[in-house]
Design a protein around this motif. Structure first.
Motif, mmCIF file in Angstrom:
data_model
loop_
_atom_site.group_PDB
_atom_site.id
_atom_site.type_symbol
_atom_site.label_atom_id
_atom_site.label_comp_id
_atom_site.label_asym_id
_atom_site.label_seq_id
_atom_site.Cartn_x
_atom_site.Cartn_y
_atom_site.Cartn_z
ATOM 1 N N SER A 12 55.225 20.953 -21.377
ATOM 2 C CA SER A 12 56.696 21.252 -21.630
ATOM 3 C C SER A 12 57.234 20.625 -22.917
ATOM 4 O O SER A 12 57.512 19.279 -22.825
ATOM 5 C CB SER A 12 57.685 20.791 -20.357
ATOM 6 N N VAL A 13 57.287 21.271 -23.790
ATOM 7 C CA VAL A 13 57.987 20.871 -25.200
ATOM 8 C C VAL A 13 59.279 20.391 -25.039
ATOM 9 O O VAL A 13 59.578 19.630 -25.969
ATOM 10 C CB VAL A 13 57.544 21.962 -26.487
ATOM 11 N N PRO A 250 54.975 10.811 -19.601
ATOM 12 C CA PRO A 250 54.097 11.323 -20.493
ATOM 13 C C PRO A 250 53.481 12.931 -20.177
ATOM 14 O O PRO A 250 53.515 13.268 -18.955
ATOM 15 C CB PRO A 250 52.910 10.513 -20.390
ATOM 16 N N SER A 251 52.909 13.440 -21.068
ATOM 17 C CA SER A 251 51.723 14.659 -20.466
ATOM 18 C C SER A 251 50.847 13.857 -20.010
ATOM 19 O O SER A 251 50.355 12.807 -20.141
ATOM 20 C CB SER A 251 51.485 15.369 -21.699
ATOM 21 N N ASP A 252 49.965 14.798 -19.158
ATOM 22 C CA ASP A 252 48.634 14.080 -18.660
ATOM 23 C C ASP A 252 47.675 14.365 -19.672
ATOM 24 O O ASP A 252 46.410 13.950 -19.231
ATOM 25 C CB ASP A 252 48.411 14.857 -17.377
ATOM 26 N N HIS A 253 47.873 14.959 -20.751
ATOM 27 C CA HIS A 253 46.849 14.940 -21.825
ATOM 28 C C HIS A 253 47.152 14.174 -22.972
ATOM 29 O O HIS A 253 48.509 13.805 -23.024
ATOM 30 C CB HIS A 253 46.911 16.386 -22.549
ATOM 31 N N ALA A 254 46.264 13.530 -23.621
ATOM 32 C CA ALA A 254 46.306 12.805 -24.665
ATOM 33 C C ALA A 254 45.996 13.720 -26.012
ATOM 34 O O ALA A 254 45.025 14.588 -25.943
ATOM 35 C CB ALA A 254 45.506 11.653 -24.945
ATOM 36 N N PRO A 255 46.585 13.375 -27.124
ATOM 37 C CA PRO A 255 46.461 14.317 -28.428
ATOM 38 C C PRO A 255 45.030 14.063 -29.004
ATOM 39 O O PRO A 255 44.458 12.865 -29.167
ATOM 40 C CB PRO A 255 47.523 13.843 -29.366
ATOM 41 N N VAL A 256 44.363 14.900 -29.391
ATOM 42 C CA VAL A 256 43.102 14.961 -30.328
ATOM 43 C C VAL A 256 43.441 15.090 -31.763
ATOM 44 O O VAL A 256 43.934 16.327 -31.871
ATOM 45 C CB VAL A 256 42.099 15.767 -29.531
ATOM 46 N N PHE A 257 42.740 14.175 -32.450
ATOM 47 C CA PHE A 257 42.779 14.336 -33.862
ATOM 48 C C PHE A 257 41.393 14.626 -34.906
ATOM 49 O O PHE A 257 40.482 13.958 -34.138
ATOM 50 C CB PHE A 257 43.693 13.177 -34.564
ATOM 51 N N ALA A 258 41.688 15.036 -35.937
ATOM 52 C CA ALA A 258 40.619 15.243 -36.899
ATOM 53 C C ALA A 258 41.123 15.712 -38.222
ATOM 54 O O ALA A 258 42.097 16.042 -38.284
ATOM 55 C CB ALA A 258 39.719 16.248 -36.397
ATOM 56 N N THR A 259 40.286 14.895 -39.122
ATOM 57 C CA THR A 259 40.836 15.206 -40.487
ATOM 58 C C THR A 259 39.630 16.035 -41.225
ATOM 59 O O THR A 259 38.563 16.050 -41.102
ATOM 60 C CB THR A 259 40.830 13.570 -41.410
ATOM 61 N N PHE A 260 40.132 16.903 -41.960
ATOM 62 C CA PHE A 260 39.153 17.696 -42.886
ATOM 63 C C PHE A 260 39.518 17.525 -44.342
ATOM 64 O O PHE A 260 40.722 17.659 -44.704
ATOM 65 C CB PHE A 260 39.617 19.370 -42.513
ATOM 66 N N ASP A 261 38.492 17.696 -45.143
ATOM 67 C CA ASP A 261 38.703 17.516 -46.392
ATOM 68 C C ASP A 261 38.515 18.742 -47.261
ATOM 69 O O ASP A 261 37.232 19.159 -47.481
ATOM 70 C CB ASP A 261 37.651 16.440 -47.115
#
Length: 262
Positions: A12-13, A250-261
């Motif tokens: 729910s945003v 909170p949401s029951d999910h946590a954010p996932v990150f990645a960086t791309f060059d």
């Protein structure tokens, strides 16, 4: 130019607008992909996000259910969506960044509680959804693309708190893991998170049912970032922002990150 991408099932945003704003302000990803927005597109609270520098959005929404959105600091080109398994749900959106990278944002059906398509229609829908994803990627063979989202499957033994105890639990059953693996293989997708963090327990979801989710730590890695082989080598610095699971309401999910060059 490097860019950082995050994916988060926000649950729910509109209810968690403040949490999205907190993430954008503190972590400043270039792109944020949200799932389970539970909002028509015109009701997504964009004003605060724009003030934080995220003036571009591609989204599909429904009132109270499903919904996917891509927020970006840089312009996005809407590449459309696919209604896998003919469910009529807002579960997929694709957009192209200025650097030519296509982002697919998915919210795969959860599949209900019983891992048997004969007894549980939702489980059958989940398998059908994955099969159509597989067939589409096999025919399209995407290039220069990133796939993210809540795929609702924890594929590896160390993606769950107990492989043995969850073998018959929806999200970690062998039939689901096999279906996700076939989808990944069909597109040649590389699991960026596990490329960067190849060993050890890794979770992105903890049930609301656990009173002290952090101490119990009975998590699952349901949220994923994949990339096509031509750009997978450019991905790095993967992480899961576990602390967000402990934010207020909170949401029951946590954010996932990645960086791309790229």
């Amino acid at each position: 130019m490097p860019f950082t991408l995050a994916t988060w099932n926000i649950n729910s945003v509109r209810l968690r607008e403040a949490l999205v704003a907190k993430l954008l302000a503190e972590e400043t990803p270039d792109v944020l992909c949200l799932q389970e927005c539970k909002s028509p597109v015109d009701k997504i609270p964009m004003e605060q996000f724009r003030e934080l520098g995220y003036g571009h959005i591609v989204a599909r929404g429904q009132k109270g259910y499903n919904g996917v959105a891509i927020l970006s600091k840089q312009p996005l080109r809407d590449l459309g969506d696919k209604d896998f398994a003919g469910l009529g749900h807002a579960r997929h959106i694709a957009a192209e960044l200025e650097n030519g990278v296509t982002i697919h944002n998915f919210y795969v059906p959860a599949g209900g509680d019983v891992p048997d398509r004969e007894k549980n229609e939702k489980f059958g829908q989940k398998l059908d959804y994955l099969a159509e994803m597989r067939d589409w990627f096999a025919s399209e063979r995407p290039g220069k693309a990133i796939l993210v989202g809540d795929l609702n499957i924890a594929p590896r033994e160390d993606d769950v708190w107990s492989h043995k105890q969850l073998l018959k639990v929806v999200s970690h059953t062998p039939v689901e893991v096999e279906a996700l693996g076939a989808t990944q293989e069909a597109g040649g997708w590389v699991d960026i998170t596990r490329k960067d963090i190849p060993e050890g327990q890794l979770y992105s979801w903890w049930s609301y049912r656990a009173r002290d989710w952090d101490a119990a730590d009975k998590g699952r890695r349901l949220d994923h970032i994949w990339a096509t082989p031509d750009i997978a080598g450019a991905g790095h610095d993967s992480r899961i922002l576990r602390a967000a699971r402990g934010w207020e309401k909170p949401s029951d999910h946590a954010p996932v990150f990645a960086t791309f060059d790229l």
